[in-house]
Design a protein around this motif. Structure first.
Motif, PDB file in Angstrom:
ATOM      1  N   LEU A  69      -2.143  -5.531   6.650  1.00  0.00           N
ATOM      2  CA  LEU A  69      -1.405  -4.802   7.572  1.00  0.00           C
ATOM      3  C   LEU A  69      -2.134  -5.179   9.192  1.00  0.00           C
ATOM      4  N   GLN A 104       7.184  -7.610   0.847  1.00  0.00           N
ATOM      5  CA  GLN A 104       7.221  -8.821   1.709  1.00  0.00           C
ATOM      6  C   GLN A 104       6.236 -10.053   1.277  1.00  0.00           C
ATOM      7  N   LEU A 133       6.089  -3.824   3.443  1.00  0.00           N
ATOM      8  CA  LEU A 133       5.022  -4.903   3.757  1.00  0.00           C
ATOM      9  C   LEU A 133       4.853  -5.397   2.431  1.00  0.00           C
TER      10      LEU A 133
END
Length: 227
Positions: free
Chosen positions: A38, A73, A70
């Motif tokens: 991140l 993803q 995330l």
């Protein structure tokens, strides 16, 4: 400084100095420790997509520091490791060693792996100290050559007699782990088998190299800039 088998990005202070950033950008393999994925996304969104497209980006950890969106993803590059015996830095190191061994089996290379660690200092001080100490464990137990890079210099664990490239007025600190003999040539103040970590700090190089005659483990820190 950029000939590394893999680069591991921890979730401490993201690097800003050109040397650690250069190591990151030229990584053959970049392994992010959990939440560092991140952090990389926030600081270098274009870089994360480039490395991902080139098959050079990986995330390793238990995933507890990543938002669910995330994680979904980047599910194709994230490798969940749930065991809690080791921290994320060590999990990422083991994963990197596995990648390197697989590559070595394919191409026949047999050089000892060199790993660079970025973002492993800053934020919580106990994490910083633990991560620095882990460099010695990795050298001793994992058969790799680890180095930790910060925005000011870098840590190199060592064992026995060693020669380090230096320059005039480069600052050097030496941390003794197990030496009963730790003699040097090329420092302003002669080293010895320090009993306390602070005793070997803030030394200065007097030329192009520093050599140590030692009988155990120790850690060397060198600055990028002269004083």
């Amino acid at each position: 400084m950029n000939d590394f088998s893999a680069v591991i990005l921890a979730d401490g202070d993201f690097p800003t100095h050109q040397i650690p950033l250069g190591i990151l950008h030229q990584a053959q393999r970049l392994i992010c420790c959990d939440g560092a994925l991140l952090t990389l996304f926030k600081h270098q969104p274009q870089e994360i997509e480039r490395l991902r497209a080139e098959g050079k980006l990986f995330g390793v950890g238990d995933g507890d520091s990543l938002p669910a969106g995330l994680k979904a993803q980047y599910a194709d590059i994230f490798h969940a490791v749930s065991e809690q015996e080791d921290n994320d830095l060590t999990k990422a190191t083991r994963f990197a060693i596995g990648l390197i061994k697989a590559s070595t089996k394919e191409n026949g290379e047999k050089q000892q792996p060199r790993l660079a660690y970025l973002g492993a200092t800053g934020k919580r001080e106990d994490h910083t100290l633990g991560n620095i100490a882990l460099m010695m464990r990795y050298l001793r137990d994992f058969a790799i050559l680890p180095e930790m890079y910060t925005d000011y210099g870098w840590f190199t664990p060592a064992n026995g007699n060693m020669v380090f490239s230096t320059f005039m007025r480069q600052q050097m600190s030496i941390f003794n782990f197990s030496c009963t003999k730790l003699e040097s040539t090329g420092l302003r103040w002669q080293s010895y088998a320090y009993k306390e970590w602070w005793q070997g700090t803030l030394n200065e190089c007097t030329g192009s190299e520093v050599s140590f005659r030692a009988d155990g483990d120790y850690m060397v820190y060198r600055t990028y800039d002269a004083k």
